[in-house]
Design an enzyme around this catalytic site. Structure first.
Site, PDB file in Angstrom:
ATOM      1  N   LYS A 279      19.369  28.151  51.591  1.00  0.00           N
ATOM      2  CA  LYS A 279      18.217  27.528  50.906  1.00  0.00           C
ATOM      3  C   LYS A 279      18.468  26.047  50.689  1.00  0.00           C
ATOM      4  O   LYS A 279      17.698  25.192  51.140  1.00  0.00           O
ATOM      5  CB  LYS A 279      17.973  28.223  49.571  1.00  0.00           C
ATOM      6  CG  LYS A 279      17.119  27.421  48.595  1.00  0.00           C
ATOM      7  CD  LYS A 279      17.162  28.020  47.200  1.00  0.00           C
ATOM      8  CE  LYS A 279      16.553  27.127  46.156  1.00  0.00           C
ATOM      9  NZ  LYS A 279      17.508  26.265  45.453  1.00  0.00           N
ATOM     10  N   ASN A 280      19.524  25.717  49.968  1.00  0.00           N
ATOM     11  CA  ASN A 280      19.711  24.319  49.584  1.00  0.00           C
ATOM     12  C   ASN A 280      20.023  23.432  50.788  1.00  0.00           C
ATOM     13  O   ASN A 280      19.748  22.236  50.768  1.00  0.00           O
ATOM     14  CB  ASN A 280      20.771  24.203  48.482  1.00  0.00           C
ATOM     15  CG  ASN A 280      20.230  24.722  47.151  1.00  0.00           C
ATOM     16  OD1 ASN A 280      19.012  24.820  46.975  1.00  0.00           O
ATOM     17  ND2 ASN A 280      21.106  25.074  46.238  1.00  0.00           N
TER      18      ASN A 280
ATOM     19  N   CYS B   2      13.729  24.576  38.730  1.00  0.00           N
ATOM     20  CA  CYS B   2      14.086  25.530  37.676  1.00  0.00           C
ATOM     21  C   CYS B   2      14.457  24.813  36.391  1.00  0.00           C
ATOM     22  O   CYS B   2      15.120  23.774  36.422  1.00  0.00           O
ATOM     23  CB  CYS B   2      15.267  26.381  38.129  1.00  0.00           C
ATOM     24  SG  CYS B   2      14.838  27.604  39.358  1.00  0.00           S
TER      25      CYS B   2
ATOM     26  N   ARG C  70      17.887  17.470  33.968  1.00  0.00           N
ATOM     27  CA  ARG C  70      18.310  17.234  35.357  1.00  0.00           C
ATOM     28  C   ARG C  70      17.890  15.833  35.804  1.00  0.00           C
ATOM     29  O   ARG C  70      16.986  15.654  36.611  1.00  0.00           O
ATOM     30  CB  ARG C  70      17.709  18.312  36.279  1.00  0.00           C
ATOM     31  CG  ARG C  70      18.104  19.706  35.865  1.00  0.00           C
ATOM     32  CD  ARG C  70      17.520  20.782  36.737  1.00  0.00           C
ATOM     33  NE  ARG C  70      18.167  20.886  38.033  1.00  0.00           N
ATOM     34  CZ  ARG C  70      17.810  21.728  38.987  1.00  0.00           C
ATOM     35  NH1 ARG C  70      16.790  22.545  38.794  1.00  0.00           N
ATOM     36  NH2 ARG C  70      18.446  21.759  40.141  1.00  0.00           N
TER      37      ARG C  70
ATOM     38  N   ASP D  74      25.565  28.230  40.556  1.00  0.00           N
ATOM     39  CA  ASP D  74      24.475  29.105  41.018  1.00  0.00           C
ATOM     40  C   ASP D  74      24.868  30.582  41.026  1.00  0.00           C
ATOM     41  O   ASP D  74      23.996  31.446  41.107  1.00  0.00           O
ATOM     42  CB  ASP D  74      24.010  28.696  42.425  1.00  0.00           C
ATOM     43  CG  ASP D  74      23.359  27.326  42.428  1.00  0.00           C
ATOM     44  OD1 ASP D  74      23.004  26.830  41.344  1.00  0.00           O
ATOM     45  OD2 ASP D  74      23.215  26.745  43.524  1.00  0.00           O
TER      46      ASP D  74
ATOM     47  N   ILE E 151      28.085  22.739  34.471  1.00  0.00           N
ATOM     48  CA  ILE E 151      27.220  21.874  35.291  1.00  0.00           C
ATOM     49  C   ILE E 151      25.849  21.674  34.642  1.00  0.00           C
ATOM     50  O   ILE E 151      25.349  20.559  34.563  1.00  0.00           O
ATOM     51  CB  ILE E 151      27.040  22.471  36.718  1.00  0.00           C
ATOM     52  CG1 ILE E 151      28.399  22.818  37.336  1.00  0.00           C
ATOM     53  CG2 ILE E 151      26.256  21.502  37.619  1.00  0.00           C
ATOM     54  CD1 ILE E 151      29.332  21.674  37.607  1.00  0.00           C
TER      55      ILE E 151
ATOM     56  N   ARG F  36      11.340  31.955  45.307  1.00  0.00           N
ATOM     57  CA  ARG F  36      11.536  30.545  45.671  1.00  0.00           C
ATOM     58  C   ARG F  36      12.790  30.356  46.508  1.00  0.00           C
ATOM     59  O   ARG F  36      12.858  29.439  47.326  1.00  0.00           O
ATOM     60  CB  ARG F  36      11.671  29.691  44.403  1.00  0.00           C
ATOM     61  CG  ARG F  36      10.382  29.570  43.653  1.00  0.00           C
ATOM     62  CD  ARG F  36      10.579  28.804  42.394  1.00  0.00           C
ATOM     63  NE  ARG F  36      11.149  27.504  42.719  1.00  0.00           N
ATOM     64  CZ  ARG F  36      11.286  26.525  41.851  1.00  0.00           C
ATOM     65  NH1 ARG F  36      10.892  26.689  40.618  1.00  0.00           N
ATOM     66  NH2 ARG F  36      11.802  25.390  42.204  1.00  0.00           N
TER      67      ARG F  36
END
Ligand code: EPU
Length: 421
Positions: free
Chosen positions: A24-25, A120, A125, A307, A329, A399
């Site tokens: 995904k990323n 999210c 962020r 994650d 994080i 997502r």
């Protein structure tokens, strides 16, 4: 709009073989990166997830010619027809990774105007490090009405990031790949997808060295050509499937993954008493009795990924003993544990740390996903729990996970998607 929930009957061990989809990323950075090319590019192994669909709509909006076939996992992008460098807020706020449109458009056209990114809700962020990098490259930055504008001629520079940022590293690398002269990125993120994006850009004729270390050297190119590129398997999906297998006391073979990307998780699972065997591009996860409690602290790669903290902390609610999970994080990534209290989880959260007292049994309950990985964590909780768990707002999961419920159902999970009346 129709609303859905996932309904799961727990306590069924997962068994069998599954496979990992494209990252995904990685995909969310690789697709905008193609805008830096002067020729059409083909991207393969894209996961069929909502965030990729959002990027597809953004590309169409700015005028790129895109041939996207989700079932073939392929996108052919011709950037030559792009007619605007403006990405409206209504598009950008649909996902976090829309920030990559800034680096790509600024690098290619010397200007970009992109709405603030969404994504999210896992804590504050900021994107100050992205902005710092663009500014050092020669961009003049203005910030008005939720839109960030960057404009200027790009010249190679040195960017020393004040903290390790995955998005910042990739975004500044994108822009610098078309700057005049050489750029050095210091204190860079080392995640596998940073390396994958550098490999894509190099396959387009860029010159990027050191990706995967904390110093990346980029020689700017005045022209980048077309390419065909296959994105790497999803590290976080691999980890989520590994945790689901262990949490349900199952035995699952995961194909098409990169075991060396999974070392931090593998080490922790072994510590918990889970058997993990790697072979080439496969990982087998099995366990024959309950798992032990551990201490865990999230870190940048190659540390334990934030994650996977949520799926892992869900699993730890059933561990034998007392676990401690420190989230370094993001500052608000324990919401799934609040939901799991309703299922009988015993958790105390204090600042960055979740103290988890393992319980012998979780009970099914209605719970609501509030973010992508938290949603996956609640699915894992439901797979472990006695009785029926209903996970509301599964669109968060859609997502970023390709057909998670189909993959889990194929491994024996008793779950289905239901329309909420
Ligand atoms: N940060 C700043 N300023 C910046 C950039 C980051 O203060 O300019 C801070 C963040 O607030 C955070 C830390 O630095 O505390 C790390 O942020 P990073 O930039 O590394 O994260 P990101 O780019 O926002 C990406 C992934 C996340 C993943 C993190 C960490 C994408 C689209 N998102 O986010 O993925 O958690 O890196 O690995 O690639 C997910 O997939 O569920 C997800 C949230």
């Amino acid at each position: 709009m129709d609303c859905y929930r996932l309904s799961l009957r727990g306590e069924v061990p997962l068994h069998g073989e599954t496979y990992v989809s494209g990252g995904k990323n990685t995909s969310l950075a690789v697709i905008p990166a193609v805008l830096l090319s002067d020729e059409p590019c083909t991207i393969e192994n894209l996961p069929d997830i909502e965030d990729v669909h959002v990027l597809y709509r953004i590309l169409l909006r700015i005028g790129a010619k895109v041939d996207y076939t989700p079932e073939e996992k392929k996108m052919v992008i011709d950037p030559r027809t792009v007619h605007t460098t403006v990405v409206p807020f209504a598009f950008s706020q649909q996902m976090r990774a829309s920030y990559y449109m800034m680096g790509a458009l600024f690098g290619r056209y010397g200007e970009a105007e992109v709405g603030y990114p969404g994504g999210c809700d896992i804590g504050s962020r900021p994107i100050d490090q992205h902005i710092k990098g663009f500014s050092l490259l020669g961009g003049e930055i203005t910030d008005e009405n939720g839109m960030i504008k960057v404009k200027g001629s790009l010249f190679g520079t040195v960017v020393n990031f004040d903290m390790i940022t995955v998005g910042g590293t990739i975004n500044v690398m994108l822009a610098a790949s078309r700057a005049q002269g050489n750029t050095i990125l210091m204190n860079a993120a080392k995640e596998p997808h940073v390396v994958d994006v550098a490999n894509l850009l190099n396959s387009m004729g860029a010159s990027i060295r050191g990706a995967g270390t904390d110093t990346i050297r980029i020689r700017g190119a005045s022209h980048l050509h077309g390419t065909t590129y296959t994105v790497i398997p999803d590290q976080i999906e691999t980890g989520t499937l590994m945790i689901a297998a262990a949490a349900t006391r199952g035995d699952v073979l995961i194909r098409g993954c990169i075991p060396t990307h999974m070392e931090a998780l593998t080490a922790k699972l072994l510590e918990m008493g889970v058997f993990v065997n790697n072979q080439d591009d496969m990982i087998r996860v099995r366990i024959n009795k309950g798992h032990r409690a551990i201490k865990l602290s999230t870190q940048e790669y190659p540390g334990f990924p934030t994650d996977l903290q949520q799926p892992m902390s869900a699993m730890l609610t059933r561990a034998g003993g007392h676990s401690e999970v420190i989230e370094n994080i993001f500052d608000s990534r324990f919401k799934h544990l609040d939901e799991m209290r309703r299922m009988g989880a015993k958790v105390t959260i204090s600042g960055k740390t979740a103290y988890i007292e393992g319980v012998p049994e979780l009970r099914g309950a209605p719970v609501t996903a509030t973010d992508l990985r938290g949603g996956a964590a609640l699915v894992i909780a439901g797979l472990m729990a006695k009785g029926i768990t209903e996970v509301y707002s599964p669109e968060f999961i859609d997502r970023g996970y390709e057909h998670l419920e189909r993959k889990l159902a194929a491994l024996g999970a008793d779950m289905r998607r239901e329309k909420v009346e």
